[in-house]
Design a protein around this motif. Structure first.
Motif, PDB file in Angstrom:
ATOM      1  N   THR A   1      45.175  46.367  37.437  1.00  0.00           N
ATOM      2  CA  THR A   1      45.191  44.989  36.901  1.00  0.00           C
ATOM      3  C   THR A   1      44.444  44.040  37.856  1.00  0.00           C
ATOM      4  O   THR A   1      44.902  42.947  38.143  1.00  0.00           O
ATOM      5  CB  THR A   1      46.630  44.479  36.644  1.00  0.00           C
ATOM      6  OG1 THR A   1      47.378  44.473  37.873  1.00  0.00           O
ATOM      7  CG2 THR A   1      47.340  45.308  35.597  1.00  0.00           C
TER       8      THR A   1
ATOM      9  N   ARG B   1      44.413  45.598  48.188  1.00  0.00           N
ATOM     10  CA  ARG B   1      43.354  46.188  47.369  1.00  0.00           C
ATOM     11  C   ARG B   1      41.994  46.165  48.072  1.00  0.00           C
ATOM     12  O   ARG B   1      41.331  47.198  48.167  1.00  0.00           O
ATOM     13  CB  ARG B   1      43.304  45.498  45.992  1.00  0.00           C
ATOM     14  CG  ARG B   1      44.511  45.884  45.137  1.00  0.00           C
ATOM     15  CD  ARG B   1      44.536  45.202  43.789  1.00  0.00           C
ATOM     16  NE  ARG B   1      44.858  43.782  43.877  1.00  0.00           N
ATOM     17  CZ  ARG B   1      45.303  43.056  42.854  1.00  0.00           C
ATOM     18  NH1 ARG B   1      45.464  43.610  41.661  1.00  0.00           N
ATOM     19  NH2 ARG B   1      45.586  41.785  43.007  1.00  0.00           N
TER      20      ARG B   1
ATOM     21  N   TYR C   1      56.442  42.871  41.636  1.00  0.00           N
ATOM     22  CA  TYR C   1      57.005  42.075  40.542  1.00  0.00           C
ATOM     23  C   TYR C   1      58.451  42.419  40.179  1.00  0.00           C
ATOM     24  O   TYR C   1      59.213  41.522  39.808  1.00  0.00           O
ATOM     25  CB  TYR C   1      56.124  42.174  39.287  1.00  0.00           C
ATOM     26  CG  TYR C   1      54.770  41.541  39.470  1.00  0.00           C
ATOM     27  CD1 TYR C   1      54.648  40.176  39.727  1.00  0.00           C
ATOM     28  CD2 TYR C   1      53.621  42.297  39.405  1.00  0.00           C
ATOM     29  CE1 TYR C   1      53.406  39.590  39.918  1.00  0.00           C
ATOM     30  CE2 TYR C   1      52.370  41.720  39.594  1.00  0.00           C
ATOM     31  CZ  TYR C   1      52.271  40.377  39.853  1.00  0.00           C
ATOM     32  OH  TYR C   1      51.050  39.796  40.038  1.00  0.00           O
TER      33      TYR C   1
ATOM     34  N   ARG D   1      36.779  37.819  45.728  1.00  0.00           N
ATOM     35  CA  ARG D   1      36.914  39.265  45.950  1.00  0.00           C
ATOM     36  C   ARG D   1      35.551  39.948  45.979  1.00  0.00           C
ATOM     37  O   ARG D   1      35.367  40.942  46.684  1.00  0.00           O
ATOM     38  CB  ARG D   1      37.815  39.869  44.863  1.00  0.00           C
ATOM     39  CG  ARG D   1      39.271  39.451  45.025  1.00  0.00           C
ATOM     40  CD  ARG D   1      40.122  39.880  43.847  1.00  0.00           C
ATOM     41  NE  ARG D   1      41.517  39.478  44.059  1.00  0.00           N
ATOM     42  CZ  ARG D   1      42.438  39.497  43.104  1.00  0.00           C
ATOM     43  NH1 ARG D   1      42.133  39.905  41.883  1.00  0.00           N
ATOM     44  NH2 ARG D   1      43.673  39.115  43.371  1.00  0.00           N
TER      45      ARG D   1
ATOM     46  N   SER E   1      41.827  41.593  38.948  1.00  0.00           N
ATOM     47  CA  SER E   1      40.930  40.591  38.366  1.00  0.00           C
ATOM     48  C   SER E   1      39.642  40.460  39.178  1.00  0.00           C
ATOM     49  O   SER E   1      39.673  40.396  40.415  1.00  0.00           O
ATOM     50  CB  SER E   1      41.609  39.226  38.319  1.00  0.00           C
ATOM     51  OG  SER E   1      42.755  39.284  37.515  1.00  0.00           O
TER      52      SER E   1
ATOM     53  N   ARG F   1      49.099  50.782  40.819  1.00  0.00           N
ATOM     54  CA  ARG F   1      50.448  50.244  41.011  1.00  0.00           C
ATOM     55  C   ARG F   1      51.419  51.222  40.372  1.00  0.00           C
ATOM     56  O   ARG F   1      51.070  51.904  39.409  1.00  0.00           O
ATOM     57  CB  ARG F   1      50.548  48.871  40.364  1.00  0.00           C
ATOM     58  CG  ARG F   1      49.430  47.947  40.804  1.00  0.00           C
ATOM     59  CD  ARG F   1      49.744  47.290  42.117  1.00  0.00           C
ATOM     60  NE  ARG F   1      50.451  46.075  41.829  1.00  0.00           N
ATOM     61  CZ  ARG F   1      49.839  44.958  41.419  1.00  0.00           C
ATOM     62  NH1 ARG F   1      48.523  44.916  41.310  1.00  0.00           N
ATOM     63  NH2 ARG F   1      50.523  43.890  41.145  1.00  0.00           N
TER      64      ARG F   1
ATOM     65  N   THR G   1      52.598  36.011  36.283  1.00  0.00           N
ATOM     66  CA  THR G   1      51.424  36.860  36.479  1.00  0.00           C
ATOM     67  C   THR G   1      50.781  37.044  35.108  1.00  0.00           C
ATOM     68  O   THR G   1      51.051  36.267  34.180  1.00  0.00           O
ATOM     69  CB  THR G   1      51.739  38.195  37.183  1.00  0.00           C
ATOM     70  OG1 THR G   1      50.474  38.815  37.471  1.00  0.00           O
ATOM     71  CG2 THR G   1      52.584  39.142  36.348  1.00  0.00           C
ATOM     72  N   ASP G   2      49.948  38.088  34.962  1.00  0.00           N
ATOM     73  CA  ASP G   2      49.230  38.269  33.697  1.00  0.00           C
ATOM     74  C   ASP G   2      50.194  38.642  32.566  1.00  0.00           C
ATOM     75  O   ASP G   2      51.155  39.402  32.776  1.00  0.00           O
ATOM     76  CB  ASP G   2      48.175  39.357  33.855  1.00  0.00           C
ATOM     77  CG  ASP G   2      47.233  39.048  35.010  1.00  0.00           C
ATOM     78  OD1 ASP G   2      47.074  37.856  35.343  1.00  0.00           O
ATOM     79  OD2 ASP G   2      46.674  39.997  35.579  1.00  0.00           O
TER      80      ASP G   2
ATOM     81  N   THR H   1      47.693  37.918  44.812  1.00  0.00           N
ATOM     82  CA  THR H   1      47.306  37.918  43.399  1.00  0.00           C
ATOM     83  C   THR H   1      46.645  36.594  43.040  1.00  0.00           C
ATOM     84  O   THR H   1      46.911  35.563  43.672  1.00  0.00           O
ATOM     85  CB  THR H   1      48.528  38.108  42.479  1.00  0.00           C
ATOM     86  OG1 THR H   1      49.409  36.992  42.647  1.00  0.00           O
ATOM     87  CG2 THR H   1      49.268  39.386  42.796  1.00  0.00           C
ATOM     88  N   THR H   2      45.855  36.634  41.983  1.00  0.00           N
ATOM     89  CA  THR H   2      45.288  35.396  41.464  1.00  0.00           C
ATOM     90  C   THR H   2      46.414  34.500  40.937  1.00  0.00           C
ATOM     91  O   THR H   2      46.296  33.279  40.956  1.00  0.00           O
ATOM     92  CB  THR H   2      44.295  35.693  40.321  1.00  0.00           C
ATOM     93  OG1 THR H   2      44.949  36.520  39.362  1.00  0.00           O
ATOM     94  CG2 THR H   2      43.052  36.399  40.827  1.00  0.00           C
ATOM     95  N   SER H   3      47.501  35.132  40.481  1.00  0.00           N
ATOM     96  CA  SER H   3      48.624  34.365  39.923  1.00  0.00           C
ATOM     97  C   SER H   3      49.247  33.452  40.974  1.00  0.00           C
ATOM     98  O   SER H   3      49.484  32.263  40.726  1.00  0.00           O
ATOM     99  CB  SER H   3      49.703  35.316  39.386  1.00  0.00           C
ATOM    100  OG  SER H   3      49.147  36.468  38.836  1.00  0.00           O
TER     101      SER H   3
HETATM  102  N1  GLU Z   1      45.308  40.246  37.769  1.00  0.00           N
HETATM  103  C1  GLU Z   1      45.807  39.438  38.808  1.00  0.00           C
HETATM  104  C2  GLU Z   1      45.239  39.827  40.155  1.00  0.00           C
HETATM  105  O1  GLU Z   1      44.382  40.629  40.234  1.00  0.00           O
HETATM  106  C3  GLU Z   1      47.307  39.422  38.882  1.00  0.00           C
HETATM  107  C4  GLU Z   1      47.970  40.717  38.535  1.00  0.00           C
HETATM  108  C5  GLU Z   1      48.187  41.644  39.681  1.00  0.00           C
HETATM  109  O2  GLU Z   1      49.178  41.488  40.383  1.00  0.00           O
HETATM  110  O3  GLU Z   1      47.385  42.553  39.849  1.00  0.00           O
HETATM  111  O4  GLU Z   1      45.610  39.326  41.161  1.00  0.00           O
END
Ligand code: GLU
Length: 276
Positions: A106, A91, A178, A113, A108, A44, A195-196, A156-158
């Motif tokens: 970042t 991703r 973001y 996944r 997760s 990113r 988010t994280d 995102t997981t968020s």
């Molecule tokens: N770690 C989380 C994810 O993989 C949220 C952060 C991000 O945007 O990468 O989705």
């Protein structure tokens, strides 16, 4: 004549097998790194402290240091890395298509996944949190989001967590990155960004007089390095590199330099446990 054409065919096949690209996207990460002396790494460009592209074109941050350390262990020096911006929802497709050799972003580790890609790691463990304006004392955690406007990024997981657990209480806006959420927060268009925590802490460093992180993590996020699904050799090599980064002291040195200034409380190093 026949003998000659068979020989020619053989030569062509040998040449095809050994030439050109130096290995296909289906090869192990280890082979691709050594054949090409080059890696394309998905990351990113807009996460201060973690991975950020500076105005003069450098990429810096903890994720970048992790990626460089791993690449170096695979025989690829920093100037032989191509950095490619990989948005959250890209991703898995970017890894599967071979557009990138690995993702350090970042990212997760999740069971869903892992159906599509493999991970090495984890190399960092954190949790999801909320970023708010300083003048909103009524937001104290996810339970206080009733009727609030929240912003996150698709893929995102968020965002998934908000949809899964708080969909009825919360109005969710999604932007591809973001910083757009942070702008909307500063403009009063949303009440919180989620988010994280270390990602949010990076945005606080840019606006410390206006923003803060609530500080009540409500998920566990284990960051892994995304690899092509089933690349056991690559996974073992990257796991070994992460362990070495931790034991050598480079891991904590990079965290202190990149995340330390945000005030985010640094965690202990994780145990590297990913297997197929
Ligand atoms: N770690 C989380 C994810 O993989 C949220 C952060 C991000 O945007 O990468 O989705």
């Amino acid at each position: 004549m026949r003998v000659k054409s068979l020989t020619t065919l053989g030569v062509v096949l040998v040449l095809l097998a050994s030439c050109g690209s130096g290995g296909s996207a289906l090869d192990s990460l280890v082979k691709r790194a050594s054949d090409r002396n080059h890696l394309t790494i998905g990351t990113r460009f807009d996460q201060p402290g973690l991975s950020e592209r500076t105005l003069d074109g450098r990429v810096v941050g903890f994720d970048i240091d992790v990626a460089k350390y791993v690449a170096n262990e695979l025989g690829v020096s920093p100037d032989e890395i191509t950095w490619r911006e990989t948005e959250p929802k890209s991703r898995e497709p970017d890894i599967s298509s071979g557009a990138v050799d690995m993702v350090v972003a970042t990212y997760s580790i999740t069971p869903a996944r892992k159906q599509v890609v493999s991970f090495a790691g984890p190399y960092f463990v954190t949790g999801q949190d909320l970023l708010i304006r300083l003048n909103t004392p009524d937001i104290t955690g996810p339970e206080s989001l009733n009727g609030k406007k929240l912003c996150s990024v698709p893929g995102t997981t968020s965002a998934d967590e908000v949809k899964r657990r708080y969909a009825r209480a919360v109005e969710l806006s999604e932007y591809p990155r973001y910083p757009a959420c942070v702008t909307a927060l500063l403009a009063g268009q949303v009440d919180a960004v989620t988010t994280d925590a270390p990602i949010l802490a990076g945005y606080v460093t840019q606006n410390p007089e206006l923003l803060k992180v609530v500080g009540q993590s409500f998920t566990v996020e284990k960051y892994g390095i995304g690899l092509r699904k089933g690349d056991v050799e690559g996974q073992n090599a990257v796991n070994a590199a992460i362990r070495k980064m931790i034991t050598s002291g480079e891991w904590i040195k990079s965290l202190n330099a990149n995340i330390g200034p945000s005030g985010y409380k640094l965690p202990a190093p994780p145990e590297v446990t990913e297997t197929q």
